[in-house]
Scaffold this active site. Structure first.
Site, PDB file in Angstrom:
ATOM      1  N   ASP A 335     -33.639 -51.430  16.009  1.00 22.71           N
ATOM      2  CA  ASP A 335     -32.461 -50.796  15.427  1.00 22.71           C
ATOM      3  C   ASP A 335     -32.805 -49.310  15.327  1.00 22.71           C
ATOM      4  O   ASP A 335     -33.980 -48.941  15.320  1.00 22.71           O
ATOM      5  CB  ASP A 335     -32.192 -51.392  14.049  1.00 22.71           C
ATOM      6  CG  ASP A 335     -31.053 -50.682  13.337  1.00 22.71           C
ATOM      7  OD1 ASP A 335     -30.028 -50.417  13.985  1.00 22.71           O
ATOM      8  OD2 ASP A 335     -31.210 -50.368  12.146  1.00 22.71           O
ATOM      9  N   LYS A 336     -31.798 -48.431  15.260  1.00 28.21           N
ATOM     10  CA  LYS A 336     -32.095 -46.998  15.209  1.00 28.21           C
ATOM     11  C   LYS A 336     -32.254 -46.504  13.766  1.00 28.21           C
ATOM     12  O   LYS A 336     -33.339 -46.111  13.353  1.00 28.21           O
ATOM     13  CB  LYS A 336     -31.007 -46.178  15.912  1.00 28.21           C
ATOM     14  CG  LYS A 336     -31.324 -44.663  15.949  1.00 28.21           C
ATOM     15  CD  LYS A 336     -30.238 -43.868  16.605  1.00 28.21           C
ATOM     16  CE  LYS A 336     -29.054 -43.655  15.675  1.00 28.21           C
ATOM     17  NZ  LYS A 336     -29.374 -42.801  14.505  1.00 28.21           N
TER      18      LYS A 336
END
Length: 630
Positions: A335-336
């Site tokens: 995930d960022k």
């Protein structure tokens, strides 16, 4: 009799402390008492024979009583194991046969000493195993079992298990927290090393969440209870660790299959030795040295050592796939926001549409953002003072999209571009920015957008390069953010694949696509990424302390946000798997060598009773290397 009971009670208490269950303690006491009484009768028989050398029948009867005391429980276990085809009873079966053969051959002292020596060696062996459980048992003691409750301003000490949600407790300097809660007043530094592995304390103040098992260092805090004692994140971690301690891995199936043939092979070898040499002692020695104690520790000892090593770094492992699959993972999905990046967004600009000022835009957004835990919402709240916004909106969070609130006839929505467009609003297309846009809508008007920038974690690039050296071919990032912001992160972190503007279910589909040709690990925060974490071959939740979702949905939960734990846990899994294979070879090799020595007469039955556990001790030592730092 009373002195013997007291001696056994004290020995077991001193040795076991709180490391074994009451049931195991009772069995240990029983085994020791049986061994003590058997020794008494064997000594009595020996002395009687010296005093009355011609009374062989009476002497033999005294010996047999001693053998029966220590031998009958072994026979019962052996019979049950044989009838149930339980390979874990192989040792008792072999010892029972050795006892029976010794009695039939008239070697009563040998028949009694074999199980006595085995009991003694197992006592020492079990004590050695207990050392590997120190991390788990030590962790349990960190959650305080009493608390100081504030009732109408008065302090009252109570059992922590009686605390209820909403109670106010006083946490003085030096005290450990018994529950999860929110700081209502006070400022202090918290030692969270036990859960996160972070050596530096964390400052907490009003509104911050604090966790059971952590220690208040220097300030006086008033904390509101948010979870009951048994429902704290700390208790869930302990329960999962205790469950993980009993994990087995596919490598042990080799041992299980081998043990199916091991017992009959040993019996055949012992019988053949007796027939060819006419020496019953060699056959007995083969039976004794073949007792498979070491085989039972082949996987359990390395796993306990791995758990201890991981726990010290704030890593919770709850699934055996960390050994089976993580060693071969070649595709990492991140995930960022909050994973590759810090997750602390900074407002860098504002784009006004129908709002007259930046202040109007911010206050409107804050009226619904204060009820959300998303990083964007938290960043919005850093732009306002507590008294500057309306707190009366009824708030609903739309996972992966934004947050909205309603109050009388007013509706406020804060969300990403995709979500706002899906509601039918037209947004300006001429905004050129490298950042995350949070659009603010009130009733039917688009007020404008707050533009945020997220900063790459300082260790992100280094961690990704380490993963590549460990055999990870592809690094992918899945995010709900816009493409321009994602491209910036992709370039800075040297990401291979980037998919943007994704909903949680779309992230799940991307993971499934990657799994067609790869073994995939997913790293996320455990909330928006719970679907992807659950689907992954190995799910890893970052910053999971306090997040039940993260702990439940992931195979591995990192209590802190240190990305360098990712290469560490891969290396740990490979080291553990290699140790299990080494243990299998050690166990098989030592059994073969000991049987050869017994067959040649170099190892007698009594010596074999001591030496047959040498494999178990070597396996324990070999497994202990997992906890050693490089």
């Amino acid at each position: 009799m009373k002195k013997i009971n007291n001696m056994v009670e004290n020995s077991v208490k001193e040795y076991s402390q709180n490391y074994i269950s009451d049931k195991d303690k009772s069995k240990l006491k029983k085994d020791i008492k049986e061994a003590v009484f058997a020794i008494v009768f064997l000594l009595s028989g020996f002395i009687y024979g010296k005093v009355f050398p011609n009374q062989e029948v009476i002497q033999g009867s005294i010996y047999l009583i001693g053998v029966a005391i220590i031998g009958i429980p072994v026979f019962v276990t052996a019979v049950k194991g044989f009838l149930q085809k339980d390979i874990n009873s192989s040792m008792e079966i072999l010892v029972s046969i050795a006892i029976l053969v010794s009695v039939l051959d008239g070697q009563y002292i040998l028949a009694g000493l074999i199980p006595i020596i085995l009991t003694l060696v197992h006592f020492l062996e079990e004590k050695s195993i207990m050392g590997g459980r120190d991390a788990i048992e030590g962790l349990k003691k960190l959650q305080a079992d009493t608390a100081i409750v504030l009732v109408d301003g008065d302090e009252k000490e109570v059992d922590a298990k009686t605390l209820k949600t909403g109670d106010l407790i006083l946490v003085k300097p030096g005290m450990s927290l018994p529950i999860d809660g929110i700081v209502k007043s006070g400022i202090s530094n918290m030692d969270q090393k036990s859960l996160t592995g972070e050596a530096l304390p964390k400052e907490v103040k009003q509104g911050d969440t604090v966790y059971a098992g952590t220690t208040n260092i220097d300030g006086l805090l008033t904390v509101e209870v948010t979870k009951a004692y048994s429902d704290t994140s700390f208790q869930k971690i302990v329960e999962l660790l205790e469950g993980a301690e009993k994990m087995t891995v596919p490598e042990t199936q080799i041992v299980d299959k081998f043990m199916t043939y091991y017992l009959p092979i040993v019996l055949v070898v012992a019988v053949l030795m007796w027939l060819f040499t006419k020496d019953i002692s060699k056959a007995i020695a083969i039976l004794v040295v073949s007792c498979p104690c070491g085989y039972m520790l082949v996987s359990s000892a390395p796993i306990i050592a791995a758990l201890a090593s991981a726990t010290k770094r704030g890593i919770l492992i709850k699934n055996p796939s960390f050994i089976e699959k993580l060693t071969d993972v070649n595709y990492f999905v991140f995930d960022k926001t909050g994973t590759i990046t810090n997750g602390t967004l900074e407002a860098v600009d504002f784009h006004l549409v129908n709002a007259e000022t930046n202040e109007e835009l911010i206050k409107t957004a804050a009226s619904v953002a204060h009820g959300s835990l998303h990083p964007t919402s938290k960043s919005i709240m850093t732009l306002v003072n507590d008294e500057d916004y309306d707190k009366d909106f009824e708030i609903t969070e739309i996972v992966g999209n934004g947050v909205k609130g309603a109050k009388n006839d007013d509706e406020v929505i804060v969300g990403n571009s995709r979500y706002i467009k899906s509601l039918g609003f037209e947004l300006p297309e001429d905004i050129s920015t490298e950042g995350t846009l949070s659009w603010v809508v009130k009733n039917k008007d688009v007020l404008g957008a707050i533009i945020f920038r997220d900063v790459l974690r300082h260790d992100a690039h280094e961690t990704i390069e380490k993963l590549r050296t460990l055999g990870v071919n592809t690094i992918a990032v899945l995010t709900g953010d816009n493409t321009s912001e994602a491209k910036r992160v992709m370039a800075e972190a040297n990401i291979d694949v980037m998919h943007t503007e994704l909903l949680p279910e779309q992230k799940l589909e991307k993971v499934k696509e990657a799994q067609k040709n790869n073994l995939v690990a997913v790293v996320g925060d455990g909330i928006n990424d719970s679907l992807a974490l659950s689907e992954a071959d190995v799910g890893i939740a970052m910053g999971a302390m306090g997040s039940d979702t993260a702990i439940q949905s992931a195979d591995i939960s990192l209590m802190n946000n240190s990305l360098d734990n990712l290469p560490f846990v891969i290396e740990l899994s490979r080291k553990t798997k290699a140790t299990i294979y080494q243990n299998i070879i050690i166990a098989f090799s030592i059994s073969f060598v000991m049987m050869v020595l017994a067959a040649t007469g170099l190892v007698t039955p009594l010596v074999g009773a001591f030496l047959h556990n040498i494999g178990a001790f070597i396996i324990l030592i070999n497994s202990g290397k997992i906890t050693k730092k490089k």
